[in-house]
Design a protein around this motif. Sequence first.
Motif, PDB file in Angstrom:
ATOM      1  N   SER A 183       3.302  -6.676  -0.223  1.00 58.60           N
ATOM      2  CA  SER A 183       3.371  -5.849  -1.431  1.00 58.60           C
ATOM      3  C   SER A 183       2.907  -4.140  -1.094  1.00 58.60           C
ATOM      4  CB  SER A 183       2.566  -6.316  -2.706  1.00 58.60           C
ATOM      5  OG  SER A 183       1.212  -6.290  -2.209  1.00 58.60           O
ATOM      6  N   MET A 184       2.150  -4.349  -0.017  1.00 53.31           N
ATOM      7  CA  MET A 184       1.785  -2.892   0.118  1.00 53.31           C
ATOM      8  C   MET A 184       2.638  -2.398   1.114  1.00 53.31           C
ATOM      9  SD  MET A 184      -2.382  -3.909   1.051  1.00 53.31           S
ATOM     10  CE  MET A 184      -2.818  -2.467   1.428  1.00 53.31           C
ATOM     11  N   GLY A 185       3.589  -2.812   1.791  1.00 52.80           N
ATOM     12  CA  GLY A 185       4.702  -2.322   2.597  1.00 52.80           C
ATOM     13  C   GLY A 185       4.033  -2.232   3.924  1.00 52.80           C
ATOM     14  N   LEU A 186       3.361  -3.012   4.353  1.00 52.93           N
ATOM     15  CA  LEU A 186       2.685  -2.849   5.936  1.00 52.93           C
ATOM     16  C   LEU A 186       3.020  -4.075   6.707  1.00 52.93           C
ATOM     17  CD1 LEU A 186      -1.118  -1.991   4.571  1.00 52.93           C
ATOM     18  CD2 LEU A 186       0.743  -0.464   5.555  1.00 52.93           C
ATOM     19  N   LEU A 232      -6.536  -3.995   8.502  1.00 58.16           N
ATOM     20  CA  LEU A 232      -6.954  -4.025   7.212  1.00 58.16           C
ATOM     21  C   LEU A 232      -7.639  -5.361   6.870  1.00 58.16           C
ATOM     22  CD1 LEU A 232      -4.733  -1.821   4.973  1.00 58.16           C
ATOM     23  CD2 LEU A 232      -7.180  -0.938   6.123  1.00 58.16           C
ATOM     24  N   PRO A 233      -6.830  -6.724   6.872  1.00 62.03           N
ATOM     25  CA  PRO A 233      -7.488  -7.916   6.610  1.00 62.03           C
ATOM     26  C   PRO A 233      -8.559  -8.204   7.425  1.00 62.03           C
ATOM     27  CG  PRO A 233      -4.879  -7.939   6.733  1.00 62.03           C
ATOM     28  CD  PRO A 233      -5.414  -6.671   7.247  1.00 62.03           C
ATOM     29  N   LEU A 234      -8.480  -8.020   8.759  1.00 63.02           N
ATOM     30  CA  LEU A 234      -9.393  -8.115   9.744  1.00 63.02           C
ATOM     31  C   LEU A 234     -10.771  -7.594   9.350  1.00 63.02           C
ATOM     32  CD1 LEU A 234      -8.021  -8.136  13.225  1.00 63.02           C
ATOM     33  CD2 LEU A 234      -8.725 -10.104  11.901  1.00 63.02           C
ATOM     34  N   ILE A 235     -11.013  -6.331   8.775  1.00 63.41           N
ATOM     35  CA  ILE A 235     -12.072  -5.640   8.177  1.00 63.41           C
ATOM     36  C   ILE A 235     -12.752  -6.453   7.104  1.00 63.41           C
ATOM     37  CG2 ILE A 235     -12.864  -3.653   7.336  1.00 63.41           C
ATOM     38  CD1 ILE A 235     -10.929  -1.923   8.914  1.00 63.41           C
ATOM     39  N   LEU A 263      -2.816 -13.516   2.264  1.00 62.49           N
ATOM     40  CA  LEU A 263      -2.539 -12.037   2.702  1.00 62.49           C
ATOM     41  C   LEU A 263      -1.392 -11.828   3.025  1.00 62.49           C
ATOM     42  CD1 LEU A 263      -5.450 -12.428   5.347  1.00 62.49           C
ATOM     43  CD2 LEU A 263      -5.219 -10.768   3.610  1.00 62.49           C
ATOM     44  N   TYR A 264      -0.324 -12.438   3.375  1.00 63.29           N
ATOM     45  CA  TYR A 264       0.920 -12.307   3.690  1.00 63.29           C
ATOM     46  C   TYR A 264       1.460 -11.704   2.481  1.00 63.29           C
ATOM     47  CZ  TYR A 264       5.955 -12.429   4.913  1.00 63.29           C
ATOM     48  OH  TYR A 264       7.238 -12.365   5.252  1.00 63.29           O
TER      49      TYR A 264
END
Length: 274
Positions: A129-132, A141-144, A123-124
């Motif tokens: 890579s998504m710049g978030l 987003l990961p929790l969803i 996830l990290y």
Amino acid sequence: MIVNKSEVIIGRIVLIVVLVLTVIPIVNMLSAALQPADRNPTGLSWPTDPQWGNFVTAFETGHVFQLMGSSLFIVIFVVPLCLLFATLAGYALGNLRMKGGRFLFIFLLLGLTIPFEALIIPLYYQIQSMGLLNSQWAIILPLIGLYMPFSVIWMRAHFVSVPQELSEAARVDGATTLQEFRRIQLPLARPALSALAILLFLWTWNQFLLPVVLVSDPLKRTVAGALTFFQGQYSSSLPLLNAGALIIIVPTIVVFVIFQRQFITALLQGAVKG
């Protein structure tokens, strides 16, 4: 089923023991939080001069208002989106009996078996890579995605328990799938949705590992993830550290107490069966 008197007594004793074991740590934290800020409390002892000002100090200097605002921002996105996606997917799997639904259901069950900690490193790099990184979207987003397997299975279990005759009667009356879903299925799903919303709120509010790893700014984390921030500030003052921790857990206790009836109703109506 007939329950004899001895079973009732044993059940009440077990409940009392569980209640005591649950309340003692909170009482211990409260007694520690009311000690003078320069004292290290040992054991469970109520102070002769309770320092209620410790809570004010922890709230102000610990930026609790900002932390709760950050947590609410995360919760506002995570909970409604999870409920929306899980309800639609659960309806498709449980009521429409879509083609390939059994395979997808097994796939979701396998998702529940993956340890959360095993996904942190992938996830990290994905969030990077998504710049978030270091943003609240790195948590949202990961929790969803992580909540989807359980949420979909929960809602599928509800829709499976709804009699098919209701859907058939709606179709005979000329209702479309969307109309039947909105006018019949959704009202019946309110207890299951309420219980799931409570669980998602509690899990999101108390999320610790993900915010710590993906967000470096403590003020952009959840309140639970900011506990390390509290520890850094009050590592030399256990009373203030306990006061901050109590402030953080109070909202979850209040939410559960207020909505416990809906949660119990969902369980009694078979929201986890099927």
